[in-house]
Design an enzyme around this catalytic site. Structure first.
Site, PDB file in Angstrom:
ATOM      1  N   HIS A 361      54.428 -37.581-101.287  1.00 10.22           N
ATOM      2  CA  HIS A 361      53.030 -37.268-101.006  1.00 10.22           C
ATOM      3  C   HIS A 361      52.332 -38.295-100.145  1.00 10.22           C
ATOM      4  O   HIS A 361      51.153 -38.132 -99.828  1.00 10.22           O
ATOM      5  CB  HIS A 361      52.243 -37.143-102.313  1.00 10.22           C
ATOM      6  CG  HIS A 361      52.470 -35.851-103.025  1.00 10.22           C
ATOM      7  ND1 HIS A 361      51.740 -34.721-102.760  1.00 10.22           N
ATOM      8  CD2 HIS A 361      53.355 -35.503-103.981  1.00 10.22           C
ATOM      9  CE1 HIS A 361      52.161 -33.742-103.536  1.00 10.22           C
ATOM     10  NE2 HIS A 361      53.157 -34.185-104.280  1.00 10.22           N
ATOM     11  N   LYS A 553      36.041 -35.283-101.235  1.00 14.35           N
ATOM     12  CA  LYS A 553      37.411 -35.756-101.461  1.00 14.35           C
ATOM     13  C   LYS A 553      37.312 -37.113-102.135  1.00 14.35           C
ATOM     14  O   LYS A 553      36.224 -37.685-102.200  1.00 14.35           O
ATOM     15  CB  LYS A 553      38.180 -35.871-100.140  1.00 14.35           C
ATOM     16  CG  LYS A 553      37.378 -36.599 -99.035  1.00 14.35           C
ATOM     17  CD  LYS A 553      38.088 -36.614 -97.692  1.00 14.35           C
ATOM     18  CE  LYS A 553      38.015 -35.321 -96.948  1.00 14.35           C
ATOM     19  NZ  LYS A 553      39.290 -34.586 -96.966  1.00 14.35           N
ATOM     20  N   ARG A 554      38.426 -37.638-102.620  1.00 16.85           N
ATOM     21  CA  ARG A 554      38.361 -38.967-103.203  1.00 16.85           C
ATOM     22  C   ARG A 554      37.837 -39.967-102.157  1.00 16.85           C
ATOM     23  O   ARG A 554      38.032 -39.779-100.948  1.00 16.85           O
ATOM     24  CB  ARG A 554      39.740 -39.411-103.705  1.00 16.85           C
ATOM     25  CG  ARG A 554      40.114 -38.766-105.022  1.00 16.85           C
ATOM     26  CD  ARG A 554      39.124 -39.054-106.131  1.00 16.85           C
ATOM     27  NE  ARG A 554      39.186 -40.426-106.554  1.00 16.85           N
ATOM     28  CZ  ARG A 554      39.829 -40.839-107.654  1.00 16.85           C
ATOM     29  NH1 ARG A 554      40.431 -39.981-108.442  1.00 16.85           N
ATOM     30  NH2 ARG A 554      39.831 -42.118-107.972  1.00 16.85           N
ATOM     31  N   LYS A 559      40.342 -42.122 -95.692  1.00 15.71           N
ATOM     32  CA  LYS A 559      39.625 -40.851 -95.505  1.00 15.71           C
ATOM     33  C   LYS A 559      38.327 -41.051 -94.702  1.00 15.71           C
ATOM     34  O   LYS A 559      37.722 -40.103 -94.227  1.00 15.71           O
ATOM     35  CB  LYS A 559      39.335 -40.209 -96.861  1.00 15.71           C
ATOM     36  CG  LYS A 559      40.596 -39.722 -97.582  1.00 15.71           C
ATOM     37  CD  LYS A 559      40.275 -39.191 -98.962  1.00 15.71           C
ATOM     38  CE  LYS A 559      41.485 -38.728 -99.750  1.00 15.71           C
ATOM     39  NZ  LYS A 559      41.964 -37.382 -99.365  1.00 15.71           N
ATOM     40  N   THR A 661      44.237 -30.676 -98.744  1.00 20.78           N
ATOM     41  CA  THR A 661      44.118 -29.278 -99.153  1.00 20.78           C
ATOM     42  C   THR A 661      42.653 -28.860 -99.141  1.00 20.78           C
ATOM     43  O   THR A 661      42.351 -27.673 -99.004  1.00 20.78           O
ATOM     44  CB  THR A 661      44.706 -29.039-100.557  1.00 20.78           C
ATOM     45  OG1 THR A 661      44.154 -30.014-101.451  1.00 20.78           O
ATOM     46  CG2 THR A 661      46.217 -29.128-100.541  1.00 20.78           C
ATOM     47  N   LYS A 665      40.693 -25.197 -98.120  1.00 18.18           N
ATOM     48  CA  LYS A 665      39.695 -24.492 -98.939  1.00 18.18           C
ATOM     49  C   LYS A 665      38.434 -24.226 -98.122  1.00 18.18           C
ATOM     50  O   LYS A 665      37.860 -23.129 -98.161  1.00 18.18           O
ATOM     51  CB  LYS A 665      39.301 -25.335-100.160  1.00 18.18           C
ATOM     52  CG  LYS A 665      40.415 -25.675-101.112  1.00 18.18           C
ATOM     53  CD  LYS A 665      39.941 -26.757-102.092  1.00 18.18           C
ATOM     54  CE  LYS A 665      41.103 -27.395-102.809  1.00 18.18           C
ATOM     55  NZ  LYS A 665      40.716 -28.663-103.497  1.00 18.18           N
TER      56      LYS A 665
HETATM   57  C1  LIG Z   1      41.055 -29.902-103.277  1.00 16.76           C
HETATM   58  C2  LIG Z   1      40.535 -31.026-104.069  1.00 16.76           C
HETATM   59  C3  LIG Z   1      40.848 -32.341-103.709  1.00 16.76           C
HETATM   60  C4  LIG Z   1      41.686 -32.680-102.493  1.00 16.76           C
HETATM   61  O1  LIG Z   1      40.833 -32.802-101.384  1.00 16.76           O
HETATM   62  P1  LIG Z   1      41.342 -33.476-100.003  1.00 16.76           P
HETATM   63  O2  LIG Z   1      40.190 -33.250 -99.084  1.00 16.76           O
HETATM   64  O3  LIG Z   1      42.546 -32.703 -99.595  1.00 16.76           O
HETATM   65  O4  LIG Z   1      41.604 -34.890-100.280  1.00 16.76           O
HETATM   66  C5  LIG Z   1      40.338 -33.368-104.469  1.00 16.76           C
HETATM   67  N1  LIG Z   1      39.542 -33.136-105.531  1.00 16.76           N
HETATM   68  C6  LIG Z   1      39.207 -31.880-105.896  1.00 16.76           C
HETATM   69  C7  LIG Z   1      38.309 -31.675-107.066  1.00 16.76           C
HETATM   70  C8  LIG Z   1      39.684 -30.789-105.181  1.00 16.76           C
HETATM   71  O5  LIG Z   1      39.361 -29.545-105.577  1.00 16.76           O
END
Ligand SMILES: *Cc1c(COP(=O)(O)O)cnc(C)c1O
Length: 829
Positions: A361, A553-554, A559, A661, A665
């Site tokens: 990952h 995101k985190r 990022k 991911t 979304k």
């Molecule tokens: C999808 C999701 C992530 C991953 O987000 P990235 O932008 O791909 O880092 C992290 N936290 C939650 C709650 C999510 O639903």
């Protein structure tokens, strides 16, 4: 019950079920019913159907004895379950009407549910999406993980800083799990290894553990969408083994007995809140071993229940390791085969090489797990012996054959890293054992081959492969965005939630004025709803006609939330210089948790909150800018933000985000991406076309070139006047009146500490892309077309496609069809 009768459950019958269950969950039915009681009653009503389907799935599986995929993951970020289960069972409308008759809006009932937050971010959410797809595609799958007492911490802001408090997800009980004491396991730890001579002269190893922990399984049913399948996520809870402490207890040493218990229960107490950083803590190591050992023993138990010998084990079970966290499962299977089931070394090793596959990952060095040899020696002495032998045979065998006498290569590839403290390289063990190793997006998998494991790629040319991540369209469109789902269903024939490529028919309507209006009307309604939520959560009023620009995101330097912040500051400055500047009003929306020990991440949160406070209260800029940081980002909050997003910020340093991911979304829900050529952004751009995405910044190769040449952020700072003034501004007390240097941790990292993530290198390009985006938004029809194209072209990113990739290219799974369907197929229908 057949699927037909189930679909026909009437509102009246469902309401009667809820009322029946209210007898257990409500104290006094003559008074107004508490929302938590109605939630529990609805869940119990749904569970009648869920567990019925689980039973029939199990019977079917038993009859067919099909190959099973076992997904080992330390994290599952499930979110709330009720809405999703209702949608997957096609019971949403029935439940909505039934609860309405009882005086409740179903959305209000959902709000009472607690997120299952047994994960940090993308990795755990991926596991949750994969379970949804595995059930939906009717694969014989089992998820294994840890039943943490406390999931990911809850986040609040106090004086603009992040405050953490424990997650109490089971405070009022969790309706979506059932304890399975019949599958309990006992897990040894510590102690020593004895070598025993057998009567025939052979030597045998016996591990005398110093402690035994009990693993108690909790099963969470995973409901497939519009199908008969219910699979299981099995989560292990640690308890003190009953053998243990009674002696001490009876001897009057209650304290000792009790402390053994406390210690045992500590193992599954809490999820480590680090995303993309190895924790390196003894307890984390024990957590990993505990859940791997429970899971491997459970897999063997399931196999031996139906088989008299081991000949079919590798045909019937495949084990997927979600990152290196479950690597110890390899050593545990070796140990059991050797010591308990008396396999020869070669046979045990052959078996292991056939059952494990590993998903990488990350390339981030700080995330690559290493455990000290010392920790192994103390906690898993027998596993260390096995590890040494695997290493010896690997180095003297494959490595010596490929690179004869090359000691530097031996040192590089060894499972043991030499140095002051000897360390075990978990990724190396996973790679040499697994029959397949996959990265999670095309570019990431290429970098795994070229940069991370080039020697392993040479040794095993067919082992390294790619499976691009995906998301379940059930949760991330159908359930979270009902208005858009209804609009789509008017245009797209067929069950698009099960066959997401069907969305491409929407491209026919991308330039249709009426459809554009309907699409943007849905977006606006979702923005109105989110505005209310923003007001509730932050007290800030935002304008639903502004651009909703989302980065969720985190919080991590790679990022680059601070790149977003610098751009916000640039806009703010430009507006102060020219209050009539012609830009679209914009609301910048953040959601992110920082690991509690990650200093700079917390400073970035603090800075964004301080800047937000200043901007949101500055009357001079006419509400053209708002900045909100929504607290406690989690799945259920994502489900509210994503349908309302116009812009998706995917701005990681190229080469650092393995896939992402969140990008999928947001695009699926009609947000337009502004992003770097990193992770799955590249594949999203391929799908939607260059006209429907805003790409900026340095490529992977350009970043590599910068590193080779020697990157100098200070020269960029000195040569870009706007950037310089923004950074100086951040360093002043403008955003923290009276407190100079309060935000300079960020500027320090950018200027003095080398700007490791190339924020300054990408700033100008980012700022230009943002300008182009602002201009594009002014063309309403053009923007609507872009948004529609994003929704239309996300078919590739359904997790169903990812799972089919795994099933076909890695797991070699056959389908476990229900009898009726199988007969149909056999008769050629
Ligand atoms: C999808 C999701 C992530 C991953 O987000 P990235 O932008 O791909 O880092 C992290 N936290 C939650 C709650 C999510 O639903």
């Amino acid at each position: 019950m057949t699927s037909k009768s189930r679909k026909n459950i009437t509102v009246k019958a469902f309401k009667a079920r809820i009322q029946h269950h209210l007898n257990f969950h409500a104290v006094d039915l003559s008074h107004s019913i508490d929302k938590k009681a109605i939630l529990m009653a609805v869940c119990s009503s749904v569970n009648e159907i869920v567990f019925d389907k689980l039973q029939s799935t199990n019977i079917r599986r038993h009859e067919r004895n099909s190959r099973s995929i076992n997904y080992l993951s330390l994290e599952y970020l499930m979110g709330r379950m009720l809405s999703n289960n209702l949608h997957n069972l096609q019971l949403f409308k029935t439940a909505q009407a039934a609860t309405k008759e009882l005086g409740f809006e179903i959305e209000d009932i959902f709000e009472e549910g607690h997120d299952l937050a047994l994960g940090n971010g993308g990795l755990g959410r991926l596991a949750a999406c994969y379970l949804d797809s595995l059930a939906t595609l009717d694969y014989n799958a089992m998820g294994y993980g840890i039943h943490y007492e406390h999931g990911l911490f809850e986040q609040q802001f106090y004086n603009n800083r992040q405050i953490e408090s424990p997650d109490e997800w089971r405070e009022y009980g969790n309706p979506w799990e059932v304890c399975r004491p019949e599958a309990e396991q006992e897990i040894p730890l510590y102690g020593h290894v004895e070598t025993v001579a057998e009567t025939d002269g052979t030597l045998r190893k016996v591990w005398h553990p110093g402690q035994i922990i009990k693993g108690v399984p909790w099963d969470v049913p995973i409901v497939g969408y519009n199908c008969e399948t219910v699979n299981v996520l099995r989560l292990w809870e640690s308890r003190a083994s009953s053998h243990f402490d009674w002696e001490a207890f009876n001897a009057g040493d209650y304290q000792d007995a009790n402390s053994a218990q406390t210690q045992a229960e500590t193992i599954s107490k809490v999820l480590y809140p680090n995303d993309s950083t190895a924790a390196g803590k003894e307890l984390r190591f024990i957590q990993q071993y505990f859940f791997c050992a429970c899971s491997i023993k459970d897999i063997i138990r399931r196999y031996l229940k139906h088989h008299d010998d081991w000949s079919q084990f590798a045909d019937k079970f495949v084990i997927q390791l979600n990152d290196t966290h479950p690597t110890i499962a390899i050593l545990e299977l070796m140990r059991l085969l050797l010591d308990e089931y008396r396999f020869s070394w070669d046979n045990a090793w052959q078996m292991c090489k056939q059952v494990f596959a590993y998903t990488n990952h990350t390339l981030l060095p700080e995330a690559l797990e290493k455990w000290s040899v010392e920790l192994f020696e103390t906690i898993l002495p027998r596993h260390l012996e096995i590890l040494y032998r695997i290493n010896e045979e690997f180095l003297n065998g494959q490595v010596d054959k490929m690179w004869p006498g090359d000691t530097a290569m031996r040192r590089k590839l060894s499972l043991i890293e030499e140095g002051q403290q000897k360390m075990v390289r978990m990724a190396h063990l996973s790679v040499i054992t697994s029959f397949k190793v996959n990265g999670v997006a095309e570019i990431h998998s290429e970098l795994v081959k070229q940069d991370l494991f080039p020697e392993f790629h040479k040794l095993y040319p067919n082992k390294l492969t790619n499976v691009t991540n995906g998301i379940t369209p059930r949760r991330w469109l159908k359930a979270c965005n009902p208005a858009l789902s209804d609009l789509i269903s008017k245009k797209v024939k067929g069950d698009w939630a099960k066959n997401l490529s069907l969305l491409s028919t929407l491209t026919d309507y991308a330039e249709d004025k009426k459809f554009q209006q309907q699409f943007m009307q849905v977006k606006r309604e979702n923005k109105v709803k989110l505005s209310e939520e923003i007001k509730k959560l932050t007290g800030v009023s935002v304008n639903p006609d502004a651009i909703f620009d989302v980065q969720i995101k985190r919080l991590h330097e790679y990022k680059r939330q601070h790149l977003n912040l610098l751009h916000i500051l640039a806009l703010y400055r430009r507006l102060l210089e020219n209050p009539r500047l012609d830009i679209n009003p914009r609301v910048f929306i953040f959601g992110a948790k920082a690991a509690p020990g990650y200093y700079l991440a917390k400073e970035i949160i603090y800075a964004i909150n301080c800047v937000a406070e200043k901007i949101n209260n500055d009357a001079r800029i006419n509400d053209k800018l708002k900045v909100v940081f929504l607290p406690n980002y989690r799945v259920s909050l994502a489900e509210k933000i994503i349908p309302a997003a116009d812009v998706s910020e995917q701005i990681s340093t190229a080469g650092k985000e393995a896939s992402g991911t969140g990008n999928m979304k947001l695009a699926l829900n009609g947000a337009v991406t502004i992003g770097t050529l990193d992770g799955a952004n590249i594949e999203i751009a391929e799908e939607v076309g260059d006209d429907n995405i805003f790409i900026f910044g340095k490529t992977v190769d350009e970043i590599k070139a910068l590193n080779r040449q020697g990157y100098d952020p200070v020269s960029i700072y000195n040569s870009e006047p706007e950037l310089k003034s923004i950074i100086d501004w951040l360093d002043s007390d403008y955003f923290t009146p009276g407190k100079f240097g309060e935000l300079s941790a960020i500027t320090q990292s950018l200027l003095n500490d080398g700007d490791h993530y190339k924020v300054l290198a990408d700033f100008v390009s980012y700022s230009q892309a943002q300008e182009a985006l602002d201009k594009a938004y002014k063309d309403q029809a053009g923007w609507a077309k872009m948004a529609i194209m994003n929704t239309a072209m996300m078919g590739k990113f359904t997790s169903d496609r990812s799972i089919e990739d795994y099933a076909n290219n890695i797991w070699s799974l056959d389908k476990n069809l229900p009898a009726t369907q199988a007969v149909k197929l056999a008769s050629g229908e």
